[in-house]
Write an enzyme that holds these catalytic residues in place. Structure first.
Site, short mmCIF file in Angstrom:
data_model
loop_
_atom_site.label_atom_id
_atom_site.label_comp_id
_atom_site.label_asym_id
_atom_site.label_seq_id
_atom_site.Cartn_x
_atom_site.Cartn_y
_atom_site.Cartn_z
N LYS A 1 -2.41 -1.32 -3.82
CA LYS A 1 -3.18 -0.40 -3.81
C LYS A 1 -2.25 1.13 -3.86
CE LYS A 1 -5.88 1.77 -0.59
NZ LYS A 1 -6.10 2.20 0.85
N LYS B 1 0.88 -1.18 0.28
CA LYS B 1 -0.10 0.11 0.07
C LYS B 1 0.89 1.20 0.09
CE LYS B 1 -3.55 2.28 2.59
NZ LYS B 1 -4.45 2.17 3.72
C1 PBG Z 1 -7.45 3.19 5.65
C2 PBG Z 1 -7.45 3.20 4.13
C3 PBG Z 1 -7.40 4.15 3.39
C4 PBG Z 1 -7.96 3.76 2.12
C5 PBG Z 1 -8.42 2.29 2.29
N1 PBG Z 1 -8.04 1.99 3.76
C6 PBG Z 1 -7.09 5.63 3.21
C7 PBG Z 1 -5.55 5.93 3.77
O1 PBG Z 1 -4.89 5.03 3.72
O2 PBG Z 1 -5.36 6.99 4.03
C8 PBG Z 1 -7.98 4.32 0.65
C9 PBG Z 1 -9.14 3.86 -0.25
C10 PBG Z 1 -9.41 4.69 -1.19
O3 PBG Z 1 -8.81 5.86 -1.59
O4 PBG Z 1 -10.23 4.15 -2.12
N2 PBG Z 1 -6.04 3.18 6.13
#
Ligand code: PBG
Length: 329
Positions: A249, A196
């Protein structure tokens, strides 16, 4: 291989039927996971301004949306909870009567065969908006692990079919696996956000989940977008710790990582087509600059082509509604 003029690639592109016959990749509704945002209350349906078509809903409305998704053939939803109140430790995240726990119980009763996946993270529940315990401006890794494990077990106790840790703390998959096993949930899979990245494309989500950090950013725990060798290390670590499905992601700007992860691990790979990717296409479509349907279908198709088995997308219902039976996208 023969060459022009003996071989003419255009021969197989002449008609829609021919193109259908030689198409290498298809997206079907089976590949899609729909993210949903749940808030306390009743009869609540609050649109998210930066994500047209997406709303925060209370549990009663959530069950309707999830039921509709199931009727459309979507196999799974991914739940994000926005609690009544937040504190420094994010204690709302493991409360038995917390917003997610209540939502999971209602979904398992209302739409029993739908796979309910829960996001496991602290940022929606902490007053500072970071994904773990914050001290002197730094997110504490090992202390956060206990909280994440506790949260994951409470989701499983409520009936979640799968948990999805998205915090990027080191060692969280092992901590969650051990806690789930100890609590009698060795059958519950972990979908890990293995690679991520600290991405600008999460902006609209933070409106939807009310989870933007009050101060600072997430670069101290999420990955540097520059790194793909490190992404493989992250993915392999999570697999070693017991992950069942590995996620990359965001999706579109990271398709090289999706391909590498699929080729080098052979594990089921999920890609998250994130809020900013969705919002950019929506916004361009609203201005009349892009054909939304065609752009979304192309995006999903290309994420599949890069090697993703599963795609988390806010567009799952629209995709499913327009899909021609048996033809894919
Ligand atoms: C929580 C999380 C996030 C997303 C999914 N889980 C945001 C972040 O890390 O700030 C992002 C999902 C999206 O942008 O559609 N940590």
């Amino acid at each position: 291989m023969s060459a022009f003029p003996d071989y003419r690639p255009r021969r197989l592109r002449r008609t829609a039927t021919l193109r259908r016959m030689v198409r290498e990749t298809r997206v079907t509704v089976d590949d899609l996971i729909l993210p949903l945002f749940v808030v306390p209350g009743e009869g609540v349906r609050k649109p998210v301004a930066s994500m047209p078509g997406v709303a925060q809903t209370s549990v009663d409305e959530l069950v309707k949306d999830a039921g509709e998704a199931w009727e459309l053939g979507i196999p799974a939803v991914l739940l994000f909870g926005i609690p009544e109140s937040k504190d420094a430790k994010g204690s709302g995240s493991w409360a038995e009567d917390g917003v997610i726990q209540t939502a999971v119980r209602a979904l398992k009763e209302g739409v029993p065969d739908l796979v309910v996946i829960t996001d496991v993270c602290m940022c929606e529940y902490t007053s500072h908006g970071h994904c773990g315990v914050l001290r002197d401006g730094e997110v504490q890794n090992d202390e956060t692990l206990e909280l994440l494990a506790r949260q994951a077990v409470s989701h499983a106790e409520a009936g979640a079919d799968m948990v999805a840790p998205s915090d990027m703390m080191d060692g969280r998959v092992a901590a969650i696996r051990e806690a789930l096993d100890d609590a009698g949930f060795s059958h519950i899979p972990i979908l890990t956000y293995a690679a991520k990245f600290a991405s600008a494309f999460y902006g609209p989500f933070r409106d939807a989940a009310e989870s933007a950090p009050r101060e600072g950013d997430r670069r101290g725990y999420q990955m540097d977008p520059a790194n793909d060798v490190e992404a493989m290390r992250e993915v392999l670590l999570d697999i070693e710790e017991g992950a069942d499905i590995v996620m990359v992601k965001p999706a579109l700007a990271y398709l090289d990582i999706v391909r590498r992860v699929k080729d080098e691990t052979g594990y089921p790979v999920c890609a998250y087509h994130v809020s900013g990717e969705y919002a950019s296409i929506k916004a361009a479509a609203q201005l009349g600059w892009l054909d939304e349907d065609a752009a979304m279908r192309e995006a999903l198709l290309c994420i599949r082509r890069a090697g993703a088995d599963l795609i988390v997308t806010y567009w799952a219902r629209e995709f499913a509604r327009g899909e021609l039976p048996g033809r894919g996208a």
